[in-house]
Scaffold this active site. Structure first.
Site, PDB file in Angstrom:
ATOM      1  N   GLU A  53      17.305   9.811 -33.982  1.00 49.45           N
ATOM      2  CA  GLU A  53      18.809   9.624 -33.712  1.00 49.45           C
ATOM      3  C   GLU A  53      19.194   9.796 -32.346  1.00 49.45           C
ATOM      4  O   GLU A  53      19.757   9.362 -31.025  1.00 49.45           O
ATOM      5  CB  GLU A  53      19.455   9.799 -34.648  1.00 49.45           C
ATOM      6  N   CYS A  76      19.773  14.530 -40.384  1.00 52.32           N
ATOM      7  CA  CYS A  76      19.221  16.077 -41.149  1.00 52.32           C
ATOM      8  C   CYS A  76      20.614  16.492 -40.136  1.00 52.32           C
ATOM      9  O   CYS A  76      21.087  16.553 -39.851  1.00 52.32           O
ATOM     10  CB  CYS A  76      17.700  16.210 -40.564  1.00 52.32           C
TER      11      CYS A  76
END
Length: 364
Positions: A53, A76
């Site tokens: 990401e 996460c």
């Protein structure tokens, strides 16, 4: 939406570039899209490296604001070697996140998506989830079962023999099938054999494809019979010998040669397989390709510690009452006790051999 599927497929393709390179982390790919245009993409290259990401958002820059982020695994939300991806997503002003699957890691498991929702990000989860789970099968196995994924691999004749009655086994399958095996060694973290295979064949257990990665080599050797000059030890310090022996002289001899000797509890069949897997997991190894003979395969099957099977089948008939099959040990007493397998796939390998893959069906 059709476009959503295409962008997620791209994210999955990106994630696949790092298969076998990220343990103990999962493989993850990400794509940033704004106004129908891909403005950034990336994938997680390895433990300690930026997450997918973050790579995709960095590539997108200011265009990430108001964009959609496609990611193969829930972002996460905890501090590890790198900061939480949820923070980066919120800071970038991403409007929508499409995640293929929820992260099975207990530290995340829905919390990342909840944080994004609370920050006003539109969330969609489950697109191409089956493909995402398959891509991260070792990581999912480790996080849900608490041990590395176990894959049994063997080559056999059409009548189920892995060697002749004299023990000769080179070569049952052709060159192309053996190249596939090397690709499997590149894919999985560690490869395992028993000391009987070491003594009979002296395998190196390396990956011999261009750009391939050598797996950690694991030998199950209850009495430390591995020769000091065995090829499996190598010179890279990536050979682990699991034993039940407390023979100091033999241990020191093998450690001088470059192996790491790990003592585990003994069993009537050799070493405690469950403890071996626990120790490997502690080392960050998420997958174990078992290329042992019938006895080693039988030990894993008897312990119920098999997740996937790769069976290479050569169109030959070996024959012989005493010629071994791929799985030894005590075996099941009744067909109802046999290990159930599903998700069967059959592929013809160049040269005429077949590759049959199967996954364990879990009812536990």
């Amino acid at each position: 939406m059709p476009d959503d599927r295409e962008y997620m497929k791209r994210a999955l393709d990106l994630a696949a570039r790092a298969i076998g390179r990220t343990s103990p982390n999962p493989v993850v790919g990400a794509v940033v899209v704004k106004d129908g245009e891909v403005v950034g993409e990336g994938y997680h290259e390895g433990a300690g490296r930026p997450h997918a990401e973050v790579c995709a958002l960095k590539a997108a820059g200011e265009k990430a604001h108001g964009a959609t982020l496609y990611v193969t695994l829930e972002p996460c939300c905890h501090h590890g070697r790198t900061p939480p991806c949820t923070d980066a997503i919120i800071s970038a002003g991403v409007k929508r996140v499409v995640a293929a699957m929820v992260d099975p890691d207990p530290r995340v498991r829905g919390r990342g998506l909840d944080l994004l929702r609370k920050a006003g990000v539109d969330i969609s989860v489950g697109l191409l989830a089956c493909k995402a789970v398959e891509l991260n099968e070792p990581f999912v196995t480790f996080k849900t079962l608490g041990r590395p994924m176990v894959i049994l691999k063997w080559a056999m004749t059409l009548d189920g023999k892995i060697a002749s009655r004299t023990g000769a086994s080179r070569w049952i399958t052709g060159e192309e099938a053996r190249r596939v095996v090397h690709r499997l060694r590149d894919r999985y973290d560690a490869v395992c054999v028993g000391v009987g295979t070491v003594l009979a064949d002296d395998p190196a257990l390396t990956c011999r494809i261009p750009g391939g990665r050598n797996p950690v080599r694991v030998v199950l050797d209850s009495n430390l019979r591995t020769p000091q000059g065995a090829l499996v030890i190598g010179r890279d310090g990536r050979c682990l010998i699991f034993t039940a022996s407390d023979n100091r002289e033999k241990r020191e001899r093998l450690e001088e040669a470059g192996a790491t000797v790990v003592r585990v509890a003994p069993t009537c069949a050799g070493v405690d397989i469950s403890e071996v897997l626990a120790r490997l997991g502690d080392m960050g190894i998420l997958s174990l390709l078992v290329e042992g003979g019938a006895q080693v395969h039988g030990s894993f099957v008897a312990a119920g510690l098999v997740d996937r099977v790769y069976a290479f089948v050569s169109p030959k008939l070996m024959g012989g009452k005493t010629a071994p099959g791929p799985v030894g040990g005590p075996g099941a007493t009744h067909p109802s006790e046999a290990l159930p397998l599903g998700d069967i796939k059959v592929v013809e390998v160049e040269g005429g051999d077949l590759l049959i893959t199967a996954r364990r069906i879990r009812g536990d």
